[in-house]
Design a protein around this motif. Structure first.
Motif, PDB file in Angstrom:
ATOM      1  N   TYR A 200      56.183  -8.983  89.084  1.00  0.00           N
ATOM      2  CA  TYR A 200      55.858  -7.497  89.085  1.00  0.00           C
ATOM      3  C   TYR A 200      55.116  -7.319  87.871  1.00  0.00           C
ATOM      4  O   TYR A 200      53.957  -6.591  88.038  1.00  0.00           O
ATOM      5  N   ALA A 203      51.662  -8.007  88.743  1.00  0.00           N
ATOM      6  CA  ALA A 203      50.928  -6.906  89.751  1.00  0.00           C
ATOM      7  C   ALA A 203      50.492  -5.573  88.999  1.00  0.00           C
ATOM      8  O   ALA A 203      49.609  -4.973  89.273  1.00  0.00           O
ATOM      9  N   ARG A 204      51.493  -5.283  87.859  1.00  0.00           N
ATOM     10  CA  ARG A 204      51.243  -3.910  87.262  1.00  0.00           C
ATOM     11  C   ARG A 204      49.809  -4.220  86.438  1.00  0.00           C
ATOM     12  O   ARG A 204      49.254  -3.234  86.479  1.00  0.00           O
ATOM     13  N   ALA A 208      48.693  -2.487  90.598  1.00  0.00           N
ATOM     14  CA  ALA A 208      49.448  -2.440  91.895  1.00  0.00           C
ATOM     15  C   ALA A 208      50.442  -1.068  91.463  1.00  0.00           C
ATOM     16  O   ALA A 208      51.066  -1.189  90.529  1.00  0.00           O
ATOM     17  N   ASN A 209      50.488  -0.217  92.583  1.00  0.00           N
ATOM     18  CA  ASN A 209      51.531   0.850  92.470  1.00  0.00           C
ATOM     19  C   ASN A 209      52.750   0.473  93.133  1.00  0.00           C
ATOM     20  O   ASN A 209      53.002  -0.603  93.716  1.00  0.00           O
ATOM     21  N   TRP A 211      54.491   1.171  95.596  1.00  0.00           N
ATOM     22  CA  TRP A 211      54.562   0.776  97.152  1.00  0.00           C
ATOM     23  C   TRP A 211      53.976  -0.633  97.351  1.00  0.00           C
ATOM     24  O   TRP A 211      54.200  -1.631  98.109  1.00  0.00           O
ATOM     25  N   GLN A 212      52.612  -0.884  96.569  1.00  0.00           N
ATOM     26  CA  GLN A 212      52.118  -2.075  96.826  1.00  0.00           C
ATOM     27  C   GLN A 212      52.651  -3.210  96.274  1.00  0.00           C
ATOM     28  O   GLN A 212      52.803  -4.392  96.912  1.00  0.00           O
ATOM     29  N   GLN A 213      53.409  -3.082  95.390  1.00  0.00           N
ATOM     30  CA  GLN A 213      54.392  -3.983  94.546  1.00  0.00           C
ATOM     31  C   GLN A 213      55.685  -4.419  95.626  1.00  0.00           C
ATOM     32  O   GLN A 213      56.143  -5.600  96.051  1.00  0.00           O
ATOM     33  N   ARG A 215      55.353  -4.072  98.964  1.00  0.00           N
ATOM     34  CA  ARG A 215      54.944  -4.427 100.126  1.00  0.00           C
ATOM     35  C   ARG A 215      54.458  -5.954 100.046  1.00  0.00           C
ATOM     36  O   ARG A 215      54.770  -6.909 100.933  1.00  0.00           O
ATOM     37  N   HIS A 216      54.158  -6.060  98.919  1.00  0.00           N
ATOM     38  CA  HIS A 216      53.355  -7.523  98.726  1.00  0.00           C
ATOM     39  C   HIS A 216      54.108  -8.461  97.728  1.00  0.00           C
ATOM     40  O   HIS A 216      53.916  -9.592  97.646  1.00  0.00           O
TER      41      HIS A 216
END
Lengths: 312, 300
Positions: A200, A203-204, A208-209, A211-213, A215-216
């Protein structure tokens, strides 16, 4: 026992006494399972397959009737009805349980210190004995005075006849089943806690927002558990019995639910132990087995498209 | 960050402060939504319990008035239920059957799992695959012939079929205990072997004590399964005196509930009596419940 060890020992004549000793001891340890497997699984499977070709009421010896029971499977309207009911229930129940459980697990995952308390809140219904759940929900679902329709009335909605309207009996049962999502919630929660936080963070940093975190990262990382619950819940919900039998069958005159709530295993149970049609019930059991196997194989085959196995 | 339009320091500071405030408001909103959801879900999951306990303490005319606090509180419902049905005998039956079912399955699975994890013999993994495969088999397939087995042994309408099958293990628990055994280092057992311990001794004195947690998990899970089971008592028990609690509750429901005598306060009090032991066991063994569910997901 002697026969068993003789069969296994002969091809390995060169083994040392020590190895043979270990092997015999191992076989002794698993022998209870092996006996049980023969007497309570393999033997009954064969017997059940044989019985499916007979008419048998326990009191009189079985009578061979060829394919008659299987022909009846195709023509019996109650069978079609019960199978349709079970499939309808499964199609509604399984995705809903998974979504509700995931939602609750995501909530729980954000609770800090009080996590234990809320975990208990969501888990307690699933340790409530199914008979008590059935007796209780008969009233929660009651169209006139039940909690749900009283609650809906507060919102100005006239609730449906959960226990009386043939169209709403199965949705009512699904609603009841959602109360018992507890163990799926716990499984998802454990899976969520196993996702490495670095993912995470990375991703941040990449922008990535939320929802994207989700979802992916979240979904792929827990997909193994999601798949497991899909398979297990599908198999279990095709065999739903106790709650519904408690609510609508037995000595009671259940009105519309006698048809709308007639699930496959309830019909099978009644054929076997109320009408003593053991042959027909056995044929029904094999049909169910074949359906479950096909569904499970399909789920396994399609799983590699969406299930992510770490290290695989 | 790289964008560098000429701005005064004050401007930048103001913008930063504003952005910070916005983020804070957003966080606060998210927090409020989160707490509201949590409280909402908690109410929805607890409401049926609260309703049940409250309704079970109401006088007959008021059982369905949906008041939170019963007025008057009808403690006598809990006395009447013991008189209306042999609940005490059913409670005793459930305890005995549950204990026998749990004890036999724990012991047999511990032995079988040891056979499948410590010993090396040809065909072991194939046989273990067979153990796992039996988990897929719907109970309905074997239900009729297994009934015929017990019928042939003259044990129908006794409580024996409710637990004695557990003497031969149960696939899921075998799998579970085996997972625990596999986590033990093999040298532990080898050392004991060198010291002259028999296989039975290393199982009893090394393997069993070290897997205590797994054994308790299995015991609790099977006790719960036995305590809540309706199908087997429906199939095997005809005498009211032999009933377990769930079978008894079903009989009470049929007699006093829907289409019967409409004494719902009796049905609801009986429902509470069936449920409370499970809740007590859950609170005593919470950790083991969680551990057990976590292991059940290992296959996934």
């Amino acid at each position: 026992m002697t026969q068993q060890s003789a069969v296994v020992v002969r091809p390995f004549g060169r083994t040392t006494p020590l190895q043979r000793n270990e092997m015999l001891a191992g076989l002794a340890f698993i022998s209870p399972w092996f006996i049980g497997f023969l007497v309570f699984t393999a033997g009954p499977m064969i017997a059940s397959l044989g019985l499916a070709f007979t008419e048998y009421d326990v009191l009189n010896p079985p009578k061979f009737v060829g394919l008659q029971n299987f022909q009846r499977l195709l023509t019996d309207p109650r069978l079609g009805l019960s199978l349709g009911n079970s499939i309808f229930y499964t199609v509604l129940h399984v995705p809903l349980v998974m979504m509700v459980a995931l939602g609750l697990a995501l909530l729980l995952n954000r609770v800090g210190k009080a996590a234990g308390f809320f975990r208990t809140v969501f888990y307690l219904p699933s340790i409530t004995p199914a008979v008590a759940v059935g007796a209780l929900w008969l009233w929660i679902l009651n169209p006139r005075i039940g909690l749900i329709n009283r609650g809906l009335a507060l919102l100005g909605i006239a609730g449906p006849g959960w226990t009386t309207d043939p169209n709403w009996i199965k949705p009512g049962i699904v609603l009841m089943s959602l109360w018992s999502v507890g163990s799926t919630v716990i499984l998802y929660l454990a899976a969520l806690r196993n996702v490495p936080p670095e993912l995470y963070e990375a991703a941040r940093i990449d922008g990535a927002n939320g929802w994207q975190q989700f979802r992916h990262i979240t979904i792929p990382m827990i997909s193994g558990t999601v798949f497991f619950t899909l398979v297990v819940n599908t198999i279990a919900s095709l065999q739903i019995f106790t709650e519904v039998y408690t609510m609508y069958f037995g000595n009671m005159n259940s009105g519309a639910a006698a048809s709308a709530g007639l699930f496959y295993n309830i019909y099978l149970f009644r054929q076997a132990f109320e009408f003593l049609r053991m042959g027909y019930a056995s044929a029904m059991a094999w049909l169910l087995f074949v359906i479950i196997m096909i569904l499970t194989v399909i789920q396994l085959r399609t799983s590699n498209r969406w299930v992510y196995y770490e290290g695989a | 960050m790289a964008a560098s339009t000429p701005e005064t320091l004050a401007d930048i500071r103001r913008q930063q402060a504003q952005r910070l405030r916005q983020a804070e408001i957003r966080r606060l909103l998210a927090r409020i939504v989160f707490i509201a959801l949590l409280i909402g879900c908690t109410i929805m999951f607890m409401a049926p319990f609260v309703w049940l306990i409250s309704a079970s303490l109401k006088v007959r005319a008021e059982v369905f008035n949906n008041e939170l606090i019963p007025d008057p509180i009808a403690w006598e419902n809990y006395i009447n239920v013991w008189q209306a049905a042999p609940v005490l005998a059913w409670l005793k039956n459930s305890v005995i059957v549950g204990f026998l079912a749990a004890a036999t399955v724990t012991l047999s699975c511990a032995a079988i799992a040891f056979g499948f994890s410590y010993f090396r013999f040809p065909g072991r993994d194939t046989l273990f695959g067979l153990v796992l495969a039996t988990m897929m088999l719907p109970g309905a397939v074997t239900m009729v012939p297994v009934f015929l087995v017990w019928n042939g042994l003259g044990l129908v309408n006794t409580q024996v079929p409710l637990w004695a099958g557990n003497l031969f293990g149960s696939a899921f628990y075998i799998f579970m205990i085996r997972q625990f055994y596999l986590s033990l280092p093999r040298e532990l057992f080898e050392a004991a072997r060198v010291d002259g311990a028999s296989y039975l001794q290393i199982w009893r004195h090394i393997a069993l004590p070290l897997t205590r947690t797994a054994l308790i998990v299995v015991f609790i899970f099977e006790f719960k399964a036995s305590w809540t089971d309706l199908i087997k008592p429906l199939i095997y028990l005809y005498n009211t005196a032999l009933f377990t609690l769930p079978r008894g509750l079903k009989a009470i429901l049929d007699q006093f509930g829907q289409g019967g005598e409409m004494q719902w306060e009796i049905v609801l009090a009986a429902s509470v009596i069936v449920t409370i032991p499970m809740i007590v066991i859950f609170f005593l063994g919470q950790r083991y419940f969680m551990e057990g569910i976590a292991t059940s997901g290992l296959k996934g």
